[in-house]
Design an enzyme around this catalytic site. Sequence first.
Site, PDB file in Angstrom:
ATOM      1  N   HIS A 183      45.946  25.089  34.498  1.00 33.45           N
ATOM      2  CA  HIS A 183      44.486  25.139  34.626  1.00 33.45           C
ATOM      3  C   HIS A 183      44.022  24.623  35.984  1.00 33.45           C
ATOM      4  CE1 HIS A 183      44.851  25.884  30.413  1.00 33.45           C
ATOM      5  NE2 HIS A 183      45.292  24.669  30.166  1.00 33.45           N
ATOM      6  N   HIS A 221      44.088  29.229  27.360  1.00 35.20           N
ATOM      7  CA  HIS A 221      45.532  29.322  27.166  1.00 35.20           C
ATOM      8  C   HIS A 221      45.980  30.764  27.003  1.00 35.20           C
ATOM      9  CE1 HIS A 221      45.219  24.971  25.493  1.00 35.20           C
ATOM     10  NE2 HIS A 221      45.414  24.987  26.798  1.00 35.20           N
ATOM     11  N   PRO A 235      41.267  57.934  63.797  1.00 33.94           N
ATOM     12  CA  PRO A 235      40.019  58.437  63.198  1.00 33.94           C
ATOM     13  C   PRO A 235      38.841  58.464  64.171  1.00 33.94           C
ATOM     14  CG  PRO A 235      40.572  56.250  62.354  1.00 33.94           C
ATOM     15  CD  PRO A 235      41.766  56.736  63.108  1.00 33.94           C
TER      16      PRO A 235
END
Length: 552
Positions: free
Chosen positions: A62, A216, A537
């Site tokens: 966590h 969890h 390009p």
Amino acid sequence: MERFYNAPDRVVDDILHAAAATADLRVAEPESGLRILIREDWDRAKHGREQVAVLSGGGAGHEPAHAGFIGQGMLTGVISGSLFASPSVEPILAAIREVCGEAGCLLVVKNYTGDRLNFGLAAERARGEGLNVEMVIVSDDVAIHQAPQPRGIAGTLLVHKLAGYLAGQGTALGDIQQQARALCEQMGSLGMALKPAAQPGQQAASRSPELGLGIHNETGTREVAPEIADDAMRLVLEPLCEALATISGASPNTAWVAMLNNLGSCSTQEMGVLAESLLRQLGEGSVSHLIGPAPLMTSLDMHGFSVTLVPGTPELLAALRAPTSAPAWPGVRGVRKAPTFMPNTGQGHDALIDDAPQNAETTAVLWRVIETLRDAREALDALDASSGDGDAGASMQSGADSLARALDANHLTTTALAPLFTGIGQLLARDMGGSSGVLLSILFTAAGSALERGDAPAEALAAGVNKMQEYGGARAGDRTMLDALLPSIAALQAGNTLADAAQAARTGADNTASLTTANAGRSAYVPESALKGIVDPGAEAVARVFKTLARG
């Protein structure tokens, strides 16, 4: 290799030892087999006599919870289990012994069965040893309506902050416990995720987006299908606000403290968008303070977020605003309506005027150039994807769209080249953005100035390109739009036709496909293998524009 782990069973220990090496923490000796972090400055006999120690913890995974919230004004220490697994009784009891002095110790526990049992038994054993220990169980998750045991999730961090603040003020253990419990009764949290977490050494499960996930990696309470961030935020806020109306007795006039928590892998941009959506959907004045957006109570790499809401009482705000040395606490910020101002765009745009004189033939040519660039968007983006971020076509179209808006509004003079070029330069500087936009703006601005001085069009364009090179640093052969511009303008300077210039631009653009070493632009950071056979390009866009101009 998909993630930066070593041995899966070493992940938690690696994290804890890195935390202790970079913060003012003490870590339990590895030989003990216990995963405990304690404030380095904490002395049980001295500090423990003067103030209550606050411990928390639970399963790992966590981060930055719980280790990131150790410090003066928050936690005294934490006890970590394995990933998503509660620590056992022994490390919890050892941590209590390490920190608990005469003032006592408060355990802040998330309402999961393993945490409740292990922390509860450790507390009982500590009391048996004569230690003054109390516990607060956090159950802020509102995902399951009328759940007998709501889970403790991100709201736990607000309890850490309140308890740590009160402890630092010398508040008695019983009073801290009472105020922490009162906070738990007033707040609620709810999360959702697009993708679940993947444990080290395992593949992530394939699941649809879900609402009401725990931390969890549990399955959510229901599948959802948000299409945009606003949908996702609404799916969270509606049931959360409904639950809080019952839990806290909140009214439409309640000023909330909101905490926006990243569950693991949302980008900074995503969290910024979600923060804006949160504030907007709750409404102006409804959120007085915001904590985050930040990763606070995560679930490994879960792609999701959670929102915690609690009424912003003066007592709570005093605790949240109080300084802490805990490294992961992001602070709390006041929320207001964003002040705005009107940028002064008048200066520098004098070539853009109302009722600008028009030449029908020139205007028609400009519209054909606009359509050429709009039609080329996908092709240019595809070329740019090989050497850049795939937005060259979008950038060129943004410039074309700006020109179109000016023509529609009759703001761009088309009867003379000098004001036309100067106006185009100002439009591109304002609206196109990116390196291509500013470079083309330099070209047209400098060319416009040269035309004002009396230069011929070809010489004016050459002056503009020289300025592009001066500021941009590119040269012929560097695989940029210059590889099409330079030969086409040279053809015009030599007295050749627009058709000749267009052919020169096309040849120059095509030649960039053989240039695999770039010295300027994004291509300079791309390996040769990605450039081989790919036309630049910018050069391609120039060639297409000259072809359109040659058609008249």
